[in-house]
Design a protein around this motif. Sequence first.
Motif, PDB file in Angstrom:
ATOM      1  N   ASP A   1     -10.453   5.827  -1.772  1.00 24.36           N
ATOM      2  CA  ASP A   1      -9.188   5.437  -1.122  1.00 24.36           C
ATOM      3  C   ASP A   1      -8.529   6.634  -0.452  1.00 24.36           C
ATOM      4  O   ASP A   1      -7.317   6.852  -0.591  1.00 24.36           O
ATOM      5  CB  ASP A   1      -8.232   4.790  -2.126  1.00 24.36           C
ATOM      6  CG  ASP A   1      -8.706   3.421  -2.577  1.00 24.36           C
ATOM      7  OD1 ASP A   1      -8.430   3.052  -3.728  1.00 24.36           O
ATOM      8  OD2 ASP A   1      -9.361   2.732  -1.778  1.00 24.36           O
TER       9      ASP A   1
ATOM     10  N   VAL B   1       0.859  -1.178   0.000  1.00 21.92           N
ATOM     11  CA  VAL B   1       0.000   0.000   0.000  1.00 21.92           C
ATOM     12  C   VAL B   1       0.897   1.230   0.000  1.00 21.92           C
ATOM     13  O   VAL B   1       1.824   1.320   0.804  1.00 21.92           O
ATOM     14  CB  VAL B   1      -0.926   0.024   1.231  1.00 21.92           C
ATOM     15  CG1 VAL B   1      -1.758   1.292   1.239  1.00 21.92           C
ATOM     16  CG2 VAL B   1      -1.829  -1.211   1.245  1.00 21.92           C
TER      17      VAL B   1
ATOM     18  N   ALA C   1      -4.415   6.688  -0.700  1.00 21.79           N
ATOM     19  CA  ALA C   1      -3.871   5.338  -0.687  1.00 21.79           C
ATOM     20  C   ALA C   1      -3.937   4.738  -2.087  1.00 21.79           C
ATOM     21  O   ALA C   1      -4.875   4.985  -2.838  1.00 21.79           O
ATOM     22  CB  ALA C   1      -4.645   4.471   0.289  1.00 21.79           C
ATOM     23  N   SER C   2      -2.931   3.970  -2.434  1.00 22.71           N
ATOM     24  CA  SER C   2      -2.915   3.279  -3.721  1.00 22.71           C
ATOM     25  C   SER C   2      -2.251   1.918  -3.538  1.00 22.71           C
ATOM     26  O   SER C   2      -1.629   1.648  -2.515  1.00 22.71           O
ATOM     27  CB  SER C   2      -2.182   4.097  -4.782  1.00 22.71           C
ATOM     28  OG  SER C   2      -0.833   4.302  -4.398  1.00 22.71           O
TER      29      SER C   2
ATOM     30  N   ALA D   1      -1.183   2.807   7.599  1.00 18.21           N
ATOM     31  CA  ALA D   1      -2.223   1.825   7.287  1.00 18.21           C
ATOM     32  C   ALA D   1      -1.763   0.434   7.690  1.00 18.21           C
ATOM     33  O   ALA D   1      -0.558   0.142   7.718  1.00 18.21           O
ATOM     34  CB  ALA D   1      -2.568   1.855   5.798  1.00 18.21           C
TER      35      ALA D   1
ATOM     36  N   ARG E   1      -2.528  -2.118  -3.046  1.00 22.59           N
ATOM     37  CA  ARG E   1      -3.456  -3.105  -2.502  1.00 22.59           C
ATOM     38  C   ARG E   1      -4.291  -2.483  -1.383  1.00 22.59           C
ATOM     39  O   ARG E   1      -4.209  -2.878  -0.241  1.00 22.59           O
ATOM     40  CB  ARG E   1      -2.700  -4.308  -1.988  1.00 22.59           C
ATOM     41  CG  ARG E   1      -1.984  -5.081  -3.088  1.00 22.59           C
ATOM     42  CD  ARG E   1      -1.055  -6.132  -2.513  1.00 22.59           C
ATOM     43  NE  ARG E   1      -1.753  -7.121  -1.685  1.00 22.59           N
ATOM     44  CZ  ARG E   1      -2.288  -8.236  -2.148  1.00 22.59           C
ATOM     45  NH1 ARG E   1      -2.229  -8.504  -3.458  1.00 22.59           N
ATOM     46  NH2 ARG E   1      -2.862  -9.089  -1.328  1.00 22.59           N
ATOM     47  N   THR E   2      -5.086  -1.488  -1.736  1.00 23.76           N
ATOM     48  CA  THR E   2      -5.785  -0.708  -0.720  1.00 23.76           C
ATOM     49  C   THR E   2      -6.841  -1.499   0.030  1.00 23.76           C
ATOM     50  O   THR E   2      -7.247  -1.113   1.108  1.00 23.76           O
ATOM     51  CB  THR E   2      -6.432   0.536  -1.337  1.00 23.76           C
ATOM     52  OG1 THR E   2      -7.299   0.127  -2.389  1.00 23.76           O
ATOM     53  CG2 THR E   2      -5.368   1.479  -1.865  1.00 23.76           C
TER      54      THR E   2
ATOM     55  N   ARG F   1     -12.808   8.821   6.460  1.00 22.93           N
ATOM     56  CA  ARG F   1     -12.263   8.220   5.249  1.00 22.93           C
ATOM     57  C   ARG F   1     -13.363   8.026   4.217  1.00 22.93           C
ATOM     58  O   ARG F   1     -14.544   7.927   4.562  1.00 22.93           O
ATOM     59  CB  ARG F   1     -11.559   6.890   5.553  1.00 22.93           C
ATOM     60  CG  ARG F   1     -12.453   5.760   6.001  1.00 22.93           C
ATOM     61  CD  ARG F   1     -11.639   4.575   6.522  1.00 22.93           C
ATOM     62  NE  ARG F   1     -10.801   3.946   5.492  1.00 22.93           N
ATOM     63  CZ  ARG F   1      -9.996   2.911   5.739  1.00 22.93           C
ATOM     64  NH1 ARG F   1      -9.908   2.417   6.959  1.00 22.93           N
ATOM     65  NH2 ARG F   1      -9.268   2.374   4.776  1.00 22.93           N
TER      66      ARG F   1
ATOM     67  N   ALA G   1      -5.929  -2.224   3.526  1.00 22.89           N
ATOM     68  CA  ALA G   1      -5.803  -1.158   4.522  1.00 22.89           C
ATOM     69  C   ALA G   1      -7.057  -1.120   5.375  1.00 22.89           C
ATOM     70  O   ALA G   1      -7.876  -0.225   5.258  1.00 22.89           O
ATOM     71  CB  ALA G   1      -5.564   0.171   3.835  1.00 22.89           C
TER      72      ALA G   1
ATOM     73  N   LEU H   1       1.062   5.347   0.444  1.00 22.89           N
ATOM     74  CA  LEU H   1       0.318   6.420   1.096  1.00 22.89           C
ATOM     75  C   LEU H   1       0.991   7.758   0.820  1.00 22.89           C
ATOM     76  O   LEU H   1       2.214   7.874   0.945  1.00 22.89           O
ATOM     77  CB  LEU H   1       0.263   6.180   2.604  1.00 22.89           C
ATOM     78  CG  LEU H   1      -0.318   4.836   3.062  1.00 22.89           C
ATOM     79  CD1 LEU H   1      -0.121   4.654   4.559  1.00 22.89           C
ATOM     80  CD2 LEU H   1      -1.796   4.748   2.705  1.00 22.89           C
TER      81      LEU H   1
ATOM     82  N   TRP I   1     -11.972   0.282   8.705  1.00 20.98           N
ATOM     83  CA  TRP I   1     -12.269   0.233   7.273  1.00 20.98           C
ATOM     84  C   TRP I   1     -13.582   0.942   6.949  1.00 20.98           C
ATOM     85  O   TRP I   1     -13.650   1.748   6.025  1.00 20.98           O
ATOM     86  CB  TRP I   1     -12.348  -1.231   6.845  1.00 20.98           C
ATOM     87  CG  TRP I   1     -12.863  -1.427   5.465  1.00 20.98           C
ATOM     88  CD1 TRP I   1     -14.128  -1.774   5.084  1.00 20.98           C
ATOM     89  CD2 TRP I   1     -12.120  -1.274   4.250  1.00 20.98           C
ATOM     90  NE1 TRP I   1     -14.211  -1.859   3.722  1.00 20.98           N
ATOM     91  CE2 TRP I   1     -13.002  -1.555   3.177  1.00 20.98           C
ATOM     92  CE3 TRP I   1     -10.797  -0.934   3.969  1.00 20.98           C
ATOM     93  CZ2 TRP I   1     -12.579  -1.507   1.862  1.00 20.98           C
ATOM     94  CZ3 TRP I   1     -10.383  -0.890   2.643  1.00 20.98           C
ATOM     95  CH2 TRP I   1     -11.281  -1.165   1.610  1.00 20.98           C
TER      96      TRP I   1
END
Length: 128
Positions: free
Chosen positions: A77, A2, A24-25, A98, A27-28, A72, A31, A4, A53
């Motif tokens: 993401d 992940v 976030a990018s 994360a 394998r989000t 969030r 997270a 961030l 989450w």
Amino acid sequence: QVQLVESGGGLVQAGGSLRLSCAASGRTFSAYVMGWFRQAPGKEREFVAAISWSGTNTYIADSVKGRFTISREIAKDMMYLQMNSLKPEDTAVYYCAADSQRWGAGTRVTRLSDYDYWGQGTQVTVSS
């Protein structure tokens, strides 16, 4: 993995507000728990806030409770830290974090070791 990236830091006068963002990018979907930490010059990195989450569960450090809000947007993401009534002692580099743990009974979210992924940080400076 992940990745961030924090943004939104800057210089603000005491009593002012800022909103930090964390993008976030990767394998989000891993997270599950995300958090904010900060590190002032000469001090250890400290916990600020964490969120589950779904956003249903949050935990805020006593030092910022009532002034900071964590949120969030799963679809984007993104995670945010709304900071109001800022004080000079809030001056620090703020980090997004994360982890793949699920929020449940006994989940630890306040320690640096509770998180696997970290951003590079964004500077927040509050002038008196």
